[in-house]
Design an enzyme around this catalytic site. Structure first.
Site, PDB file in Angstrom:
ATOM      1  N   ARG A  43       2.933  -0.683   0.542  1.00  0.00           N
ATOM      2  CA  ARG A  43       3.276   0.207   1.737  1.00  0.00           C
ATOM      3  C   ARG A  43       4.424   0.838   1.847  1.00  0.00           C
ATOM      4  NH1 ARG A  43       5.648  -0.961   6.822  1.00  0.00           N
ATOM      5  NH2 ARG A  43       4.516  -0.548   8.926  1.00  0.00           N
ATOM      6  N   SER A 112      -5.246  -3.951  11.001  1.00  0.00           N
ATOM      7  CA  SER A 112      -4.276  -4.678  11.953  1.00  0.00           C
ATOM      8  C   SER A 112      -4.768  -4.817  13.280  1.00  0.00           C
ATOM      9  CB  SER A 112      -2.890  -3.707  11.968  1.00  0.00           C
ATOM     10  OG  SER A 112      -2.300  -3.749  10.615  1.00  0.00           O
ATOM     11  N   LYS A 141       8.500  -2.945  10.896  1.00  0.00           N
ATOM     12  CA  LYS A 141       7.592  -1.669  11.399  1.00  0.00           C
ATOM     13  C   LYS A 141       7.934  -0.911  12.383  1.00  0.00           C
ATOM     14  CE  LYS A 141       2.594  -1.413  12.360  1.00  0.00           C
ATOM     15  NZ  LYS A 141       1.265  -2.165  12.578  1.00  0.00           N
TER      16      LYS A 141
END
Ligand code: 3NM
Length: 215
Positions: A43, A112, A141
């Site tokens: 990520r 998600s 995030k």
């Protein structure tokens, strides 16, 4: 397919170069895999495609050698090019059925979710597993929604058949509680890649999770 998949009892590690204390990806991923992590997601939000492709090729090699499951965040094209086991997408990305058309029947699609409505929609759309979060507040995030706490996790554990992965602010000190609320698979970013001693941290997290699961 790797021996372990998201949703099965395990810890799920995500990379993040901003939190890795300046260590190269190969060092961080190598430490996680050597410590027994068997689900790894790449990520990176700010890198150019060429760099991500190169890094994902490296992680595909390392995870393959370790027998670990390799998931790529957001970038369906890169996941396909490197032969990843799965791709993980968010609510703002392409719809799951369209992603399925691109990746074919065998690649895992993780989505998600942050509410019961999104979880039900994910099931109906054909996702293979869902992320459930953020359980706690997190700085990792950007544009993250407010923490969903245990209410949403409890609801998923009771109502959703699909494998699910709890995420968001999960640490060694709170993972047992997350596990007690029904999460058999927990995803962590800062707690693992940001640890000075990654093997010791993986061990501490795993031990605490097992306690929460009563193992
Ligand atoms: N997804 P940390 S929270 C990548 O709720 C991600 O869907 C989330 O990072 C979600 O373990 C999150 O450092 C960040 O808190 C988790």
């Amino acid at each position: 397919m790797p021996a372990i998949l998201p949703g099965q009892t395990d810890i799920y590690a995500l990379t993040d170069s901003r939190l890795s204390l300046g260590r190269p990806l190969a060092v961080v991923a190598g430490a996680l895999l050597d410590a027994g992590v068997r689900i790894l997601q790449y990520r990176e939000k700010k890198f150019k495609a060429g760099k991500m492709l190169e890094e994902c090729r490296l992680l595909r090699r390392l995870t393959e050698k370790a027998g670990a499951c390799f998931i790529v965040n957001d970038h369906i094209d890169i996941a396909m090019l490197v032969g990843a086991d799965g791709v993980h997408i968010g609510q703002e990305d392409l719809p799951v059925p369209e992603v399925r058309r691109l990746v074919g029947p065998d690649m895992l699609i993780g989505l998600s979710t942050h509410s019961p409505e999104q979880a039900v929609a994910a099931v109906n759309a054909g996702a293979d597993y869902i992320g459930v979060g953020p359980i706690f507040a997190t700085q990792t995030k950007e544009d993250v929604v407010d923490p969903v706490g245990f209410d949403y996790l409890d609801w998923v554990a009771r109502n959703i058949e699909l494998p699910f992965v709890a995420i968001g602010g999960i640490k060694a000190h709170n993972i047992a509680e997350v596990a007690r609320h029904g999460a058999r698979c927990c995803a962590l970013v800062s707690e693992l890649v940001g640890a000075r001693d990654i093997p010791a941290q993986v061990e501490a997290v795993r031990l605490a999770m097992r306690q929460g699961l009563g193992q």
